[in-house]
Design a protein around this motif. Structure first.
Motif, PDB file in Angstrom:
ATOM      1  N   LYS A   2     122.141 -13.968  11.787  1.00 49.84           N
ATOM      2  CA  LYS A   2     123.102 -13.586  10.755  1.00 49.84           C
ATOM      3  C   LYS A   2     124.503 -13.626  11.356  1.00 49.84           C
ATOM      4  CE  LYS A   2     124.202 -10.068   7.363  1.00 49.84           C
ATOM      5  NZ  LYS A   2     124.645  -8.678   7.434  1.00 49.84           N
ATOM      6  N   ILE A   3     125.447 -14.249  10.647  1.00 53.55           N
ATOM      7  CA  ILE A   3     126.841 -14.278  11.083  1.00 53.55           C
ATOM      8  C   ILE A   3     127.690 -13.704   9.960  1.00 53.55           C
ATOM      9  CG2 ILE A   3     128.788 -15.717  11.837  1.00 53.55           C
ATOM     10  CD1 ILE A   3     126.832 -17.728  12.967  1.00 53.55           C
ATOM     11  N   ASP A   4     128.417 -12.653  10.275  1.00 53.49           N
ATOM     12  CA  ASP A   4     129.309 -12.032   9.293  1.00 53.49           C
ATOM     13  C   ASP A   4     130.739 -12.242   9.775  1.00 53.49           C
ATOM     14  OD1 ASP A   4     130.443 -10.446   7.293  1.00 53.49           O
ATOM     15  OD2 ASP A   4     128.737  -9.074   7.328  1.00 53.49           O
ATOM     16  N   ILE A   5     131.584 -12.820   8.924  1.00 56.97           N
ATOM     17  CA  ILE A   5     132.948 -13.175   9.322  1.00 56.97           C
ATOM     18  C   ILE A   5     133.931 -12.249   8.619  1.00 56.97           C
ATOM     19  CG2 ILE A   5     134.677 -15.013   9.353  1.00 56.97           C
ATOM     20  CD1 ILE A   5     132.202 -16.994   9.229  1.00 56.97           C
ATOM     21  N   LEU A   6     134.678 -11.478   9.392  1.00 60.02           N
ATOM     22  CA  LEU A   6     135.676 -10.554   8.854  1.00 60.02           C
ATOM     23  C   LEU A   6     137.015 -11.276   8.814  1.00 60.02           C
ATOM     24  CD1 LEU A   6     133.432  -8.550   9.327  1.00 60.02           C
ATOM     25  CD2 LEU A   6     135.067  -7.000  10.389  1.00 60.02           C
ATOM     26  N   THR A   7     137.585 -11.378   7.598  1.00 65.87           N
ATOM     27  CA  THR A   7     138.776 -12.208   7.417  1.00 65.87           C
ATOM     28  C   THR A   7     139.583 -11.706   6.221  1.00 65.87           C
ATOM     29  OG1 THR A   7     139.484 -14.467   6.791  1.00 65.87           O
ATOM     30  CG2 THR A   7     137.289 -13.818   6.096  1.00 65.87           C
ATOM     31  N   ILE A   8     140.883 -12.006   6.208  1.00 68.01           N
ATOM     32  CA  ILE A   8     141.663 -11.759   4.990  1.00 68.01           C
ATOM     33  C   ILE A   8     141.719 -13.021   4.126  1.00 68.01           C
ATOM     34  CG2 ILE A   8     143.023  -9.800   5.839  1.00 68.01           C
ATOM     35  CD1 ILE A   8     145.338 -11.801   6.385  1.00 68.01           C
ATOM     36  N   PHE A   9     141.076 -14.120   4.574  1.00 67.70           N
ATOM     37  CA  PHE A   9     141.032 -15.373   3.799  1.00 67.70           C
ATOM     38  C   PHE A   9     139.607 -15.900   3.645  1.00 67.70           C
ATOM     39  CE2 PHE A   9     145.406 -15.524   5.621  1.00 67.70           C
ATOM     40  CZ  PHE A   9     146.100 -15.441   4.422  1.00 67.70           C
ATOM     41  N   PRO A  10     138.718 -15.151   2.970  1.00 69.56           N
ATOM     42  CA  PRO A  10     137.315 -15.589   2.870  1.00 69.56           C
ATOM     43  C   PRO A  10     137.165 -16.944   2.168  1.00 69.56           C
ATOM     44  CG  PRO A  10     137.738 -13.703   1.423  1.00 69.56           C
ATOM     45  CD  PRO A  10     138.937 -13.857   2.298  1.00 69.56           C
ATOM     46  N   GLU A  11     138.110 -17.283   1.285  1.00 75.25           N
ATOM     47  CA  GLU A  11     137.995 -18.542   0.544  1.00 75.25           C
ATOM     48  C   GLU A  11     138.102 -19.770   1.452  1.00 75.25           C
ATOM     49  OE1 GLU A  11     140.456 -16.340   0.280  1.00 75.25           O
ATOM     50  OE2 GLU A  11     142.327 -17.432   0.661  1.00 75.25           O
ATOM     51  N   MET A  12     138.686 -19.597   2.637  1.00 70.16           N
ATOM     52  CA  MET A  12     138.798 -20.732   3.564  1.00 70.16           C
ATOM     53  C   MET A  12     137.439 -21.253   4.028  1.00 70.16           C
ATOM     54  SD  MET A  12     141.934 -19.783   6.140  1.00 70.16           S
ATOM     55  CE  MET A  12     141.754 -21.266   7.124  1.00 70.16           C
ATOM     56  N   PHE A  13     136.417 -20.407   3.961  1.00 71.31           N
ATOM     57  CA  PHE A  13     135.122 -20.750   4.566  1.00 71.31           C
ATOM     58  C   PHE A  13     134.176 -21.469   3.614  1.00 71.31           C
ATOM     59  CE2 PHE A  13     136.952 -17.445   7.089  1.00 71.31           C
ATOM     60  CZ  PHE A  13     136.572 -17.751   8.380  1.00 71.31           C
ATOM     61  N   GLN A  14     134.437 -21.365   2.303  1.00 71.10           N
ATOM     62  CA  GLN A  14     133.430 -21.785   1.328  1.00 71.10           C
ATOM     63  C   GLN A  14     132.986 -23.235   1.531  1.00 71.10           C
ATOM     64  OE1 GLN A  14     132.011 -19.265   0.165  1.00 71.10           O
ATOM     65  NE2 GLN A  14     133.730 -17.951   0.748  1.00 71.10           N
TER      66      GLN A  14
END
Ligand code: 4G0
Length: 247
Positions: A2-14
């Protein structure tokens, strides 16, 4: 994994993490990648996630509170894994590092922005800082995508059964040999004859020689730590001699 990415720009990853091999691995349940948006965890009235640096200076610093609370939410009650901060001060990501991270149950990746993150959040919320190379990005998001992609390749089943993460460049410390596909003759530029010979021992020897030649020419620094046998050393000596006779 499981990889959880903490970010203020989650839309960049989609798009990046839904495409190609990583997208397929997620569909097949081999990796579970999630983004946790840090902003909703902010207790400021405008949901700010950064503020001016104490002591003055340019840029902004990410607030400890939203990161701390987002991290606690991502970890849940019984977290087993590594919490990684992507930043230019970390140890550089390598194949070896990616291979060992792939054995973790869970990774939490923290993406910093602006001039960085309040040191107290790093002290309490991060196990390790990793850099993807000696350069500065506008945020840690691209670095988190690079790390996710690089680690995922070492999770069994992510690459097709025909591909192996250990057969690629850097695994034995050498660069890759050149590859060819159809047509055999591309406007007079022909595929090396040996690859059409069907002689697999000869093909293997040719590829090894090409790998050694490419490494000696393009990345001679890699030879110092490559896994080389007596035959390889003999080939390198020959290559060196033919190189001298050319110049
Ligand atoms: C922390 C990672 C994060 C500190 C992140 C910048 C490069 C990398 C960030 C800063 C990043 C890398 C002090 C500028 C976000 N840039 N090489 N940018 N400072 O892995």
């Amino acid at each position: 994994m499981k990889i959880d990415i903490l970010t203020i720009f989650p839309e960049m990853f989609q798009s990046v993490l839904s495409s190609s091999i990583i997208g397929r691995a997620r569909e097949n349940g081999l990796i579970d990648v999630q983004c946790t948006d840090i902003r909703p965890f902010s207790e400021c009235k405008h949901k700010n996630t950064d503020d001016y640096p104490f002591g003055g200076g340019a840029g902004m610093v990410m607030l400890a509170q939203p990161i701390h609370d987002a991290m606690a939410a991502a970890m849940g009650p019984d977290f087993h894994g590594k919490r990684i901060y992507l930043g230019p001060r970390g140890q550089t990501l390598t194949t070896g590092k990616a291979r060992s991270l792939a054995r973790e149950e869970e990774l939490i990746l923290l993406c910093g922005h602006y001039e960085g993150v309040d040191q107290r959040a790093l002290d309490t919320c991060v196990d390790e800082e990793i850099s993807i190379g000696d350069y500065i990005l506008t945020g840690g998001e691209l670095a988190a995508m690079v790390l996710t992609d690089c680690v995922a390749r070492f999770i069994p089943g992510v690459l097709g059964s025909a591909e192996s993460p250990e057969e690629e460049s850097f695994s034995d410390g050498l660069l890759e040999y050149p590859q060819y596909t159809r047509p055999r003759d591309l406007d007079g530029r022909c595929v090396p004859e040996v690859l059409l010979s069907g002689d697999h021992a000869k093909i293997r020897a040719w590829r090894r020689r090409e790998s050694l030649a490419a490494t000696a020419r393009l990345r001679p620094d890699l030879l110092a730590s490559a896994k080389l046998d007596d035959q390889d050393l003999k080939i390198l000596k020959e290559l060196e001699e033919s190189c001298f006779s050319e110049s």
